[in-house]
Enzyme design. Structure first.
Site, PDB file in Angstrom:
ATOM      1  N   ARG A   1      -4.715   4.206  -6.478  1.00 31.16           N
ATOM      2  CA  ARG A   1      -4.978   2.907  -6.025  1.00 31.16           C
ATOM      3  C   ARG A   1      -4.310   1.860  -7.128  1.00 31.16           C
ATOM      4  NH1 ARG A   1      -7.016   3.076  -1.776  1.00 31.16           N
ATOM      5  NH2 ARG A   1      -8.450   2.419  -0.968  1.00 31.16           N
TER       6      ARG A   1
ATOM      7  N   GLU B   1      -3.408  -6.808  -4.531  1.00 33.69           N
ATOM      8  CA  GLU B   1      -2.722  -7.146  -3.430  1.00 33.69           C
ATOM      9  C   GLU B   1      -3.193  -8.053  -1.950  1.00 33.69           C
ATOM     10  OE1 GLU B   1      -3.307  -3.105  -1.713  1.00 33.69           O
ATOM     11  OE2 GLU B   1      -2.862  -2.031  -3.351  1.00 33.69           O
TER      12      GLU B   1
ATOM     13  N   HIS C   1       1.046  -1.020   0.921  1.00 35.67           N
ATOM     14  CA  HIS C   1       0.014   0.051   1.252  1.00 35.67           C
ATOM     15  C   HIS C   1       0.122   0.829   2.420  1.00 35.67           C
ATOM     16  CE1 HIS C   1      -3.985   0.415  -0.403  1.00 35.67           C
ATOM     17  NE2 HIS C   1      -3.959   1.087  -0.539  1.00 35.67           N
TER      18      HIS C   1
HETATM   19  C1  GLV Z   1      -6.040   3.256   1.686  1.00 36.53           C
HETATM   20  O1  GLV Z   1      -5.929   3.293   0.556  1.00 36.53           O
HETATM   21  C2  GLV Z   1      -7.311   4.421   2.171  1.00 36.53           C
HETATM   22  O2  GLV Z   1      -8.219   5.098   1.160  1.00 36.53           O
HETATM   23  O3  GLV Z   1      -7.562   5.444   2.668  1.00 36.53           O
END
Ligand code: GLV
Length: 323
Positions: A238, A267, A286
């Site tokens: 993250r 984001e 992401h």
């Molecule tokens: C994606 O970032 C997740 O946490 O699955």
């Protein structure tokens, strides 16, 4: 009367069909646009269950309005978008989608490490921009991955899956985690280190820890300065775990050699964001778990979690019990 659920993005047909057999289902009928916050706030009172994405902030305001909610099923392994303590205090179950995305996210993490170290994106752009004039000994030279030292911050299932890949590259392995992981130490010959030592020793630092109040800003300029100036930072966890302002400064000053990033503090990343200016930073939108197979499995698991919870059973991936 059927229970009502809301899904904040368009699921695959078979997932939707199965849910519709059991529940009254409403969906935000888009694959790539978020439901506006106000709209969700306006309608949430009608639903017993919410199947949402990490793009939705499930905070006190939303939980106040969602007075009929019994379960929130998050289509992600991370659930920092949900105010867990608040949900628990209201007796709402919260579930996530671990396991099914472990190997896919480890693949992407390793791909980022290779891409950043060997300048794959930059080299591909150079070719297309006509910068490949001849074979030249030092053109687009990068850093070796094989035989180097990998430091993993957060040795959970994904971290261990990255470590298994790294063994095939003959990498020396170390990790820093909240607690020691004897089972992984035995399996992977991975050494526990304090954060300071890990940062000083590693050629690649991979961040794979959950985002919590304890890991927010875990990596600031102080930590970046401990890293080798030939080292590469990889973050597929993250954004807020690494202080982005400090990372930008460190990259500008050559404090570290490069970075591979899949996640950001905010984001989506705006196109004028400074991180997009660095040729030595690979920036992905992401996509850690974004294989067709895995995203489908995540939908299926999120649907199973919401179904079992609303049938009064214990869903397999209940996170709200852990705390
Ligand atoms: C994606 O970032 C997740 O946490 O699955």
């Amino acid at each position: 009367m059927k229970k009502k659920i809301f899904i904040t993005r368009k699921p695959p047909e078979h997932v939707l069909n199965n849910l519709q057999k059991l529940f009254e289902v409403e969906i935000w009928n888009s694959e790539d646009i978020e439901i506006p916050r106000n709209e969700l706030l306006h309608i949430i009172h009608k639903f017993d269950g919410l199947l949402c994405l990490l793009t939705e902030s499930i905070d006190e305001e939303l939980l106040d309005k969602g007075r009929n909610l019994k379960v929130i099923s998050n289509l992600a392994v991370g659930y920092n978008n949900i105010h867990i303590e608040d949900a628990i205090s209201r007796g709402i179950m919260v579930t996530n989608t671990p396991g099914v995305l472990t190997e896919t996210t480890a693949d992407l993490t390793f791909a980022l490490m290779l891409a950043a170290s060997r300048r794959l994106v930059e080299a591909s752009h150079a070719l297309r921009e006509g910068k490949w004039k001849t074979w030249s000994p030092m053109f687009m030279t990068g850093m070796d991955v094989h035989g180097s030292t990998l430091g993993i911050i957060g040795l959970g299932e994904i971290g261990a899956a990255v470590a298994r890949r790294a063994k095939g590259f003959n990498m020396k392995l170390m990790y820093y985690s909240r607690s020691r992981k004897p089972e992984f130490e035995a399996e992977l010959d991975i050494e526990y280190a304090d954060l300071h030592t890990l940062l000083q020793t590693s050629d690649y630092v991979c961040i794979l820890t959950p985002f919590t109040k304890d890991t927010k800003n875990l990596i600031t300029m102080n930590e970046l300065k401990l890293m080798k100036n030939t080292a590469v930072l990889i973050n597929t966890a993250r954004g807020g775990i690494v202080n982005e302002f400090d990372l930008i400064q460190a990259l500008s000053d050559g404090v570290i050699w490069g970075a591979g990033l899949d996640v950001y503090e905010h984001e989506p990343l705006p196109l004028d964001h400074p991180l997009l200016q660095f040729p030595n930073v690979v920036t992905l939108p992401h996509i850690g778990s974004a294989s067709i197979q895995t995203r489908t499995k995540m939908w299926e698991l999120a649907a199973k979690n919401i179904t079992l919870a609303l049938q009064g059973k214990t869903p397999p991936n209940l996170v709200s019990r852990l705390k």
